[in-house]
Design a protein around this motif. Structure first.
Motif, short mmCIF file in Angstrom:
data_model
loop_
_atom_site.label_atom_id
_atom_site.label_comp_id
_atom_site.label_asym_id
_atom_site.label_seq_id
_atom_site.Cartn_x
_atom_site.Cartn_y
_atom_site.Cartn_z
N PHE A 1 0.87 -1.24 0.05
CA PHE A 1 -0.15 0.09 0.00
C PHE A 1 0.77 1.22 -0.04
O PHE A 1 1.76 1.24 0.78
CB PHE A 1 -0.91 0.09 0.97
CG PHE A 1 -1.94 -0.93 1.16
CD1 PHE A 1 -3.04 -0.93 0.24
CD2 PHE A 1 -2.07 -1.99 1.94
CE1 PHE A 1 -3.97 -1.96 0.05
CE2 PHE A 1 -2.74 -3.23 1.84
CZ PHE A 1 -3.99 -3.07 0.79
N THR A 2 0.48 2.32 -0.86
CA THR A 2 1.06 3.44 -0.59
C THR A 2 0.08 4.58 -0.39
O THR A 2 -1.31 4.23 -0.75
CB THR A 2 1.75 3.77 -2.19
OG1 THR A 2 0.63 3.92 -3.24
CG2 THR A 2 2.81 2.80 -2.48
N CYS A 3 0.27 5.70 -0.07
CA CYS A 3 -0.55 6.83 0.05
C CYS A 3 -0.41 7.91 -0.60
O CYS A 3 0.90 8.40 -0.47
CB CYS A 3 -0.58 7.11 1.63
SG CYS A 3 -1.20 5.48 2.76
N SER A 4 -1.22 8.76 -0.95
CA SER A 4 -0.64 10.19 -1.51
C SER A 4 -1.81 11.13 -0.61
O SER A 4 -2.85 10.99 -0.37
CB SER A 4 -1.08 10.19 -2.92
OG SER A 4 -2.48 10.07 -3.32
N ILE A 5 -1.13 12.25 -0.24
CA ILE A 5 -1.83 13.29 0.69
C ILE A 5 -1.98 14.58 -0.12
O ILE A 5 -1.10 14.60 -1.11
CB ILE A 5 -0.95 13.40 1.87
CG1 ILE A 5 0.38 14.02 1.80
CG2 ILE A 5 -1.13 12.06 2.77
CD1 ILE A 5 0.96 14.50 2.88
N MET A 6 -2.76 15.42 0.18
CA MET A 6 -2.95 16.80 -0.39
C MET A 6 -2.88 17.85 0.65
O MET A 6 -2.71 18.94 0.45
CB MET A 6 -4.47 16.83 -0.83
CG MET A 6 -4.68 16.14 -2.22
SD MET A 6 -4.04 16.88 -3.64
CE MET A 6 -4.90 15.85 -4.99
N LYS A 7 -2.79 17.51 2.02
CA LYS A 7 -2.63 18.44 3.09
C LYS A 7 -1.29 17.99 4.08
O LYS A 7 -1.26 16.56 4.25
CB LYS A 7 -4.06 18.50 3.80
CG LYS A 7 -5.04 19.06 3.11
CD LYS A 7 -6.37 19.14 3.81
CE LYS A 7 -7.15 17.88 4.35
NZ LYS A 7 -8.29 18.09 4.89
N PRO A 8 -0.78 18.77 4.51
CA PRO A 8 0.55 18.45 5.35
C PRO A 8 -0.16 17.49 6.66
O PRO A 8 0.50 16.74 7.03
CB PRO A 8 1.00 19.76 5.71
CG PRO A 8 0.74 20.56 4.75
CD PRO A 8 -0.76 20.21 4.13
N GLN A 9 -1.24 17.91 7.22
CA GLN A 9 -1.72 17.30 8.37
C GLN A 9 -2.01 15.88 8.42
O GLN A 9 -2.33 15.09 9.10
CB GLN A 9 -2.80 18.04 9.09
CG GLN A 9 -4.02 18.32 8.28
CD GLN A 9 -4.07 19.63 7.40
OE1 GLN A 9 -2.86 19.92 7.12
NE2 GLN A 9 -5.17 20.41 7.45
N GLN A 10 -2.40 15.60 7.05
CA GLN A 10 -2.65 14.05 6.40
C GLN A 10 -1.44 13.21 6.97
O GLN A 10 -1.69 11.94 6.98
CB GLN A 10 -3.07 14.14 5.36
CG GLN A 10 -4.66 14.60 4.97
CD GLN A 10 -4.74 14.61 3.49
OE1 GLN A 10 -4.09 14.74 2.56
NE2 GLN A 10 -6.30 14.48 3.24
N LEU A 11 -0.32 13.62 7.01
CA LEU A 11 0.91 12.77 7.17
C LEU A 11 1.04 12.95 8.82
O LEU A 11 1.35 13.97 9.28
CB LEU A 11 2.27 13.43 6.65
CG LEU A 11 3.25 12.70 7.10
CD1 LEU A 11 3.34 11.19 6.53
CD2 LEU A 11 4.67 13.40 6.27
N SER A 12 0.75 11.70 9.67
CA SER A 12 0.92 11.73 10.97
C SER A 12 1.64 10.50 11.50
O SER A 12 1.87 9.51 10.66
CB SER A 12 -0.38 11.44 11.57
OG SER A 12 -1.07 10.36 11.24
N ALA A 13 2.07 10.48 12.70
CA ALA A 13 2.79 9.25 13.02
C ALA A 13 1.90 8.01 13.19
O ALA A 13 2.42 6.98 12.87
CB ALA A 13 3.53 9.78 14.55
N GLU A 14 0.78 8.25 13.45
CA GLU A 14 -0.26 7.12 13.19
C GLU A 14 -0.36 6.55 11.76
O GLU A 14 -0.33 5.24 11.87
CB GLU A 14 -1.83 7.48 13.77
CG GLU A 14 -1.84 7.90 15.15
CD GLU A 14 -1.18 9.30 15.56
OE1 GLU A 14 -1.00 9.93 16.84
OE2 GLU A 14 -0.82 10.10 14.60
#
Length: 687
Positions: free
Chosen positions: A438-451
């Motif tokens: 699985f890969t993830c793409s984000i659009m907002k900085p806050q979507q990247l989290s330690a969780e």
């Protein structure tokens, strides 16, 4: 000399374009062109159209500019061979597999990069030229500065749109018709949902925020010619032949006379077709609500005027001056030599007899040789050598003339021999059978989290423009980060993007979605991943991009899962399996046009059913319109069994907590479900 290129969606439209002054026409036959709803041509009528055009000195470009599946490519190969043999002057392509196929099966057939390739920068145009494309058709959204910059810096010919319909989305990047109705604009079946009414942050009323007026650059014809544009293109393969005739005739005069349009010519363009006027906004470097308009429902074609237009283009305006030399001597077969342009033929007829009553006169022979009706040939000079006392029947003279003109026409239509070949089998490829990571793409900085990182995504895709605002160091060693270049940018951004990539920390890869990205990322030491904007639709496309240096590739989300499964995986493949899929990327900001600049807040487009399509701000004050329903496949097993190495979760408007819950759900944990979801095109595909 700048070429005037007109649309030919039917035989009559082709005649209208040629008789009204086009230097070239573009048209399709078969199923593989971007206007499949036009009448188009059968193989026989297309061959006749090529002969019709070439005899009148007009070039013919074949439109083969749609995405093709593996199963369709053999038919496309046969079509390319036939088109090359017919003498087509060039073929327009969008699909990467079609590009490589054309070079293999018809290597002498010139290739033009269709506007469907979404080329809009100097780097993209130069890359297309390096790949052997002789002409590049630029995106419609470019300004005069953008066009001039590309013309001056690119070795390939440059073609730009001069007049006609403007799509809201960059050509080749629109998925709205495909995802809403299963009719793909990338396969010539666009249903034009952009012309429907929508509301922006409010209920749908009688507003059309996606319906651009037609372009009209008639005031800038000479400027475009002077800056080095090789070809000026008129849009309209779906419009009436009379429309084609009017706009071709007007622009023919403007090009030849090197002037701006008169008031009467401007009126003619508007009466032929408009959507409450025209726009030249993009060319002048402007955007805004003034560029939008609709065709009134009660609009009527000007039938009386169009009848006169039709009568005009149905009249043959071309003649071919021919010089003749006829020799009639006793004891020899009569001969006739005919010369037109740089071609000369000589034919032999019957042997004359001694006259019993009345001998053949020079005037009688000249009169019969002059009867070229039914052809384009008109004798300019007729030289006769005639011995006295001979007789040659009228039928024999007529046959001599017909044979000469027929042979001369064949010579005028003759073309240098072209090579054609059968396509070689594709190399063997062992498709992977393991489960995708699985890969993830984000659009907002806050979507990247330690969780989120604790869920161990293989890769996180981050927009290049967000990197300066984010600290990735806490996550180093737990995942890899890939910078995503904006799909749409300008030539001036190339150096800036390259500098950002050079300075970026903890980035090991970069995602590209356009030919123009390749020179930006060259020799940076980063892994290059192909993003969905490349529209990879077949095995040949994967092989092509492997040859360009890609390490992975995202396949088109218009493909059914069986089509992805059966592709030869020359590259590790990725597919989007979750997210609001992008419908459009637009130069105009829909938000600013209707509610002012509030891109830092949530915005939606609302259709007649009440469906809400998120409007996201993109680099350069552009928009991306997302689907109203979220693609959701976590409960489906098929995507795990089709040879993917990566399955992407595309986060757009989700909260950080939702991102974590979604990734866990795809990993088999929890029971998260989106409130409104779709299976996308994963099972149904597109027309």
């Amino acid at each position: 000399m700048t070429e005037l290129l007109s649309p030919a969606g039917s035989w009559e439209a082709m005649v209208a374009a040629v008789q009204s002054g086009a230097d070239a026409v573009y048209m399709g036959f078969g199923s593989f062109n971007a206007r499949r709803s036009a009448q188009n041509f059968s193989e026989e009528s297309f061959a006749s159209a090529v002969r019709y055009c070439h005899l009148r000195g007009v070039k013919v470009y074949l439109t083969l500019n749609t995405l093709l599946t593996d199963r369709e490519l053999p038919e496309a190969a046969e079509l390319l061979r036939k088109a090359s043999d017919m003498g087509v002057d060039a073929v327009l392509v969008q699909d990467w597999g079609t590009l490589t196929l054309c070079r293999e099966v018809a290597p002498d057939l010139p290739i033009h990069a269709s506007t469907q390739m979404s080329i809009h920068t100097l780097g993209g145009a130069k890359t297309a030229a390096d790949l052997g494309m002789e002409r590049v058709v630029l995106a419609r959204e470019l300004s005069r500065h953008d066009i001039a910059e590309i013309c001056h810096g690119c070795g390939a010919e440059i073609e730009t749109f001069l007049h006609g319909a403007l799509c809201m989305c960059y050509s080749g990047q629109c998925e709205m018709s495909a995802l809403i109705g299963g009719r793909s604009g990338n396969r010539g079946r666009c249903a034009q949902p952009c012309r429907l009414p929508y509301g922006v942050n409010s209920a749908c009323k009688n507003e059309h925020p996606l319906s651009l007026k037609d372009a009209n650059l008639s005031a800038y014809v000479q400027e475009l010619s002077d800056m080095g544009v090789a070809c000026l293109k008129l849009e309209g393969r779906m419009k009436r032949p009379e429309y084609v005739s009017v706009i071709t005739s007007v622009y023919r005069h403007l090009l030849d006379e090197k002037r701006a349009p008169t008031k009467d010519e401007t009126r003619q363009l508007a009466e032929a077709f408009s959507r409450n006027g025209f726009t030249d906004g993009y060319y002048r470097g402007e955007k805004g609500a003034h560029m939008f308009g609709t065709r009134p429902e009660n609009a009527r074609w000007p039938e009386e005027w169009f009848a006169r237009v039709k009568a005009e283009y149905e009249t043959e305006h071309f003649t071919l001056p021919v010089t003749m030399q006829c020799t009639v001597r006793a004891g020899e077969n009569a001969t006739l030599t005919a010369t037109c342009r740089d071609k000369t033929v000589t034919v032999r007829g019957t042997m004359p007899e001694t006259a019993r009553n009345r001998a053949l006169t020079e005037d009688e022979l000249r009169m019969r040789l002059s009867k070229t009706g039914g052809t384009l040939f008109v004798p300019s000079q007729i030289h006769i050598t005639l011995e006295h006392g001979l007789m040659l029947s009228a039928g024999a003279i007529n046959a001599l003339r017909r044979d000469a003109l027929s042979a001369l026409e064949a010579q005028l239509l003759a073309m240098p021999p072209r090579r054609t070949f059968m396509a070689a089998p594709l190399p063997d490829c062992q498709n992977e059978s393991q489960l995708p990571r699985f890969t993830c793409s984000i659009m907002k900085p806050q979507q990247l989290s330690a969780e989120l990182i604790a869920c161990r995504p293989d890769t996180v895709y981050i927009p290049l423009e967000l990197l300066d605002t984010m600290d990735l160091s806490p996550y180093v060693g737990q995942t890899t980060f890939c910078a995503v270049l904006p799909r749409i940018f300008r030539t001036a951004d190339e150096a800036l993007f390259r500098e950002k990539l050079q300075k970026a920390q903890h980035i090991s890869a970069v995602a590209v979605s356009n030919l123009g990205h390749l020179p930006i990322v060259k020799d940076l030491g980063l892994e290059i991943r192909g993003d969905f904007g490349l529209n990879i639709f077949n095995s040949r496309g994967l092989l092509f991009w492997k040859q360009q240096g890609l390490s992975t590739a995202a396949v088109s989300f218009e493909l059914r899962y069986e089509q992805v499964r059966d592709m030869k995986k020359y590259l590790p493949c990725e597919a989007i399996v979750y997210g609001a899929l992008p419908l459009m990327v637009t130069e105009n900001c829909v938000i600013a046009n209707h509610v002012g600049c509030r891109c830092d807040q949530a915005n939606v487009l609302i259709d007649r059913t009440g469906a809400k399509f998120p409007l996201l701000p993109m680099y350069g004050h552009r928009n991306e319109i997302e689907n109203s329903k979220t693609l959701f496949l976590a409960d489906k097993p098929e995507y795990r069994r089709i040879g993917l190495q990566y399955a992407r979760l595309r986060f757009t408007t989700e909260s950080p907590e939702e991102c974590v819950a979604i990734l866990r759900r795809y990993k088999g944990e929890g029971d998260w479900m989106p409130p409104h979801y779709t299976r996308g095109l994963f099972y149904r595909g597109v027309e």
